[in-house]
Design an enzyme around this catalytic site. Structure first.
Site, PDB file in Angstrom:
ATOM      1  N   ASP A   2       0.833  -1.209   0.000  1.00 58.59           N
ATOM      2  CA  ASP A   2       0.000   0.000   0.000  1.00 58.59           C
ATOM      3  C   ASP A   2       0.866   1.257   0.000  1.00 58.59           C
ATOM      4  O   ASP A   2       1.984   1.249   0.530  1.00 58.59           O
ATOM      5  CB  ASP A   2      -0.916  -0.025   1.238  1.00 58.59           C
ATOM      6  CG  ASP A   2      -2.064   0.970   1.111  1.00 58.59           C
ATOM      7  OD1 ASP A   2      -2.405   1.366  -0.025  1.00 58.59           O
ATOM      8  OD2 ASP A   2      -2.622   1.355   2.169  1.00 58.59           O
ATOM      9  N   LEU A  14      11.259 -20.089  -5.625  1.00 62.49           N
ATOM     10  CA  LEU A  14      10.288 -19.267  -4.889  1.00 62.49           C
ATOM     11  C   LEU A  14       8.867 -19.443  -5.437  1.00 62.49           C
ATOM     12  O   LEU A  14       8.654 -19.461  -6.654  1.00 62.49           O
ATOM     13  CB  LEU A  14      10.703 -17.790  -5.032  1.00 62.49           C
ATOM     14  CG  LEU A  14       9.825 -16.763  -4.316  1.00 62.49           C
ATOM     15  CD1 LEU A  14      10.130 -16.754  -2.818  1.00 62.49           C
ATOM     16  CD2 LEU A  14      10.036 -15.358  -4.896  1.00 62.49           C
ATOM     17  N   THR A  35     -10.758  -6.928  -4.498  1.00 64.50           N
ATOM     18  CA  THR A  35     -12.124  -6.924  -5.055  1.00 64.50           C
ATOM     19  C   THR A  35     -12.771  -5.558  -4.847  1.00 64.50           C
ATOM     20  O   THR A  35     -13.739  -5.231  -5.523  1.00 64.50           O
ATOM     21  CB  THR A  35     -12.998  -8.019  -4.394  1.00 64.50           C
ATOM     22  OG1 THR A  35     -12.855  -7.945  -2.962  1.00 64.50           O
ATOM     23  CG2 THR A  35     -12.605  -9.413  -4.844  1.00 64.50           C
ATOM     24  N   HIS A  75       2.242   3.247  -9.076  1.00 64.22           N
ATOM     25  CA  HIS A  75       2.051   1.818  -9.354  1.00 64.22           C
ATOM     26  C   HIS A  75       3.217   1.268 -10.173  1.00 64.22           C
ATOM     27  O   HIS A  75       3.683   0.152  -9.956  1.00 64.22           O
ATOM     28  CB  HIS A  75       0.725   1.578 -10.093  1.00 64.22           C
ATOM     29  CG  HIS A  75      -0.477   1.996  -9.289  1.00 64.22           C
ATOM     30  ND1 HIS A  75      -0.634   1.645  -7.974  1.00 64.22           N
ATOM     31  CD2 HIS A  75      -1.561   2.749  -9.612  1.00 64.22           C
ATOM     32  CE1 HIS A  75      -1.780   2.152  -7.518  1.00 64.22           C
ATOM     33  NE2 HIS A  75      -2.345   2.834  -8.491  1.00 64.22           N
TER      34      HIS A  75
HETATM   35  C1  IPE Z   1      -5.184  -2.753  -0.105  1.00 66.16           C
HETATM   36  O1  IPE Z   1      -4.914  -1.413  -0.304  1.00 66.16           O
HETATM   37  C2  IPE Z   1      -5.209  -3.479  -1.423  1.00 66.16           C
HETATM   38  C3  IPE Z   1      -3.922  -3.573  -2.113  1.00 66.16           C
HETATM   39  C4  IPE Z   1      -2.765  -3.190  -1.662  1.00 66.16           C
HETATM   40  C5  IPE Z   1      -3.986  -4.172  -3.418  1.00 66.16           C
HETATM   41  P1  IPE Z   1      -6.084  -0.337  -0.422  1.00 66.16           P
HETATM   42  O2  IPE Z   1      -5.442   0.997  -0.551  1.00 66.16           O
HETATM   43  O3  IPE Z   1      -7.037  -0.732  -1.483  1.00 66.16           O
HETATM   44  O4  IPE Z   1      -6.818  -0.492   0.981  1.00 66.16           O
HETATM   45  P2  IPE Z   1      -7.705   0.541   1.804  1.00 66.16           P
HETATM   46  O5  IPE Z   1      -8.639   1.184   0.820  1.00 66.16           O
HETATM   47  O6  IPE Z   1      -6.765   1.514   2.396  1.00 66.16           O
HETATM   48  O7  IPE Z   1      -8.381  -0.306   2.831  1.00 66.16           O
HETATM   49  C1  IPE Z   2      -1.651   0.196  -3.305  1.00 74.24           C
HETATM   50  O1  IPE Z   2      -1.389   1.571  -3.357  1.00 74.24           O
HETATM   51  C2  IPE Z   2      -1.837  -0.403  -4.665  1.00 74.24           C
HETATM   52  C3  IPE Z   2      -3.228  -0.777  -4.972  1.00 74.24           C
HETATM   53  C4  IPE Z   2      -4.218  -0.754  -4.136  1.00 74.24           C
HETATM   54  C5  IPE Z   2      -3.501  -1.181  -6.334  1.00 74.24           C
HETATM   55  P1  IPE Z   2      -2.557   2.611  -3.367  1.00 74.24           P
HETATM   56  O2  IPE Z   2      -2.933   2.904  -4.776  1.00 74.24           O
HETATM   57  O3  IPE Z   2      -3.680   2.177  -2.488  1.00 74.24           O
HETATM   58  O4  IPE Z   2      -1.831   3.874  -2.747  1.00 74.24           O
HETATM   59  P2  IPE Z   2      -2.439   4.892  -1.697  1.00 74.24           P
HETATM   60  O5  IPE Z   2      -2.887   4.088  -0.502  1.00 74.24           O
HETATM   61  O6  IPE Z   2      -3.572   5.594  -2.373  1.00 74.24           O
HETATM   62  O7  IPE Z   2      -1.290   5.810  -1.388  1.00 74.24           O
HETATM   63 MG    MG Z   3      -4.107   2.433  -0.493  1.00 77.09          MG
END
Ligand code: IPE
Ligand code: IPE
Ligand code: MG
Length: 234
Positions: A14, A125, A60, A31
């Site tokens: 995240d 792995l 999801t 990303h």
């Molecule tokens: C969790 O991150 C999902 C992934 C890292 C793919 P999110 O950014 O979607 O989670 P929330 O919205 O903070 O719970």
């Molecule tokens: C996690 O990073 C990646 C995905 C959920 C795809 P975020 O896109 O949620 O990044 P923040 O949390 O908005 O910084």
């Molecule tokens: Mg996030």
């Protein structure tokens, strides 16, 4: 790492969007940078005593994001997989995608089939990529599959045990991550590996996923190895 038990590490990657904004870039640049970090961590993991790595790439719930961002992430998955396939094969990495594939775009399903097929005999792995993954969805899918086996007469309700149930999960046979790391500062699980993380050690890091390095993983692993895991005993 000789003599030490090999570990299963799961990561909620995240903070990509915030990292990009902090650097004056569009969210999607985070990303792209995050994908590079996955590459570096996959390369370093075996040398750090890790035998399975499960990474949360798209939940999801992430379909609720703007279409341009969702499209970018899906395309990034396809281009990343295509670019790294030869290297992953070379390293003996066995890639599996966990999640509900049915609704993924066609190009993504094709890329999933290619990477799983071409790395299936990898003996190194285990890299599990959670894509359109939800912990509840996984549990429901397992329950449905077991019910269908019961209806077909090949399984019986009284035979259902925790181990048997685990065998129906998408992540099987890599159940039970030893540790779950979440970057990005939030202290929540966001529907990741609900069944599997029952006794995992949790590490919440404030740094953003694009800032994570193999050294970060090494320091989390040394903290993990110093923890006292009791599993309910004394
Ligand atoms: C969790 O991150 C999902 C992934 C890292 C793919 P999110 O950014 O979607 O989670 P929330 O919205 O903070 O719970
Ligand atoms: C996690 O990073 C990646 C995905 C959920 C795809 P975020 O896109 O949620 O990044 P923040 O949390 O908005 O910084
Ligand atoms: Mg996030």
């Amino acid at each position: 790492m000789e003599g030490e038990r090999k570990l299963h590490v799961a990561i909620v990657m995240d903070g990509n969007g915030r990292w990009a904004v902090q650097h004056g870039l569009p969210r999607v640049a985070g990303h792209r940078q995050g994908a590079q970090v996955v590459h570096d961590v996959v390369a370093a993991a075996p040398g750090l005593g890790v035998s399975a790595l499960t990474v949360f790439a798209f939940s999801t719930e992430n379909w609720k994001r703007p279409k341009e961002e969702v499209d970018f992430i899906m395309q990034l998955f396809v281009s990343t997989v295509t670019k790294w396939l030869p290297e992953l094969m070379e390293r003996g990495v066995k890639v599996r995608v966990i999640g509900n594939r049915g609704v993924l775009p066609g190009a993504v399903r094709t890329a999933v089939a290619a990477i799983e097929g071409k790395t299936a005999s990898g003996s190194g792995l285990h890299l599990n990529v959670a894509l359109n993954y939800g912990g509840r969805a996984e549990i429901v899918a397992a329950a449905r599959e077991f019910s269908e086996a019961c209806t077909a007469g090949t399984a019986f309700p009284h035979d259902l045990t925790e181990d048997r149930f685990s065998s129906y999960l998408w992540l099987a046979p890599d159940t039970e991550p030893d540790l779950v790391i979440r970057t990005g500062g939030e202290r929540r699980v966001s529907n990741f590996l609900l069944w599997e993380m029952a006794y995992s050690e949790l590490f919440f890091l404030d740094l953003l996923w694009p800032e994570f390095t193999p050294d970060t993983l090494a320091s989390v692993l040394s903290e993990f190895r110093a923890r006292d895991r009791r599993f309910g005993a004394l």
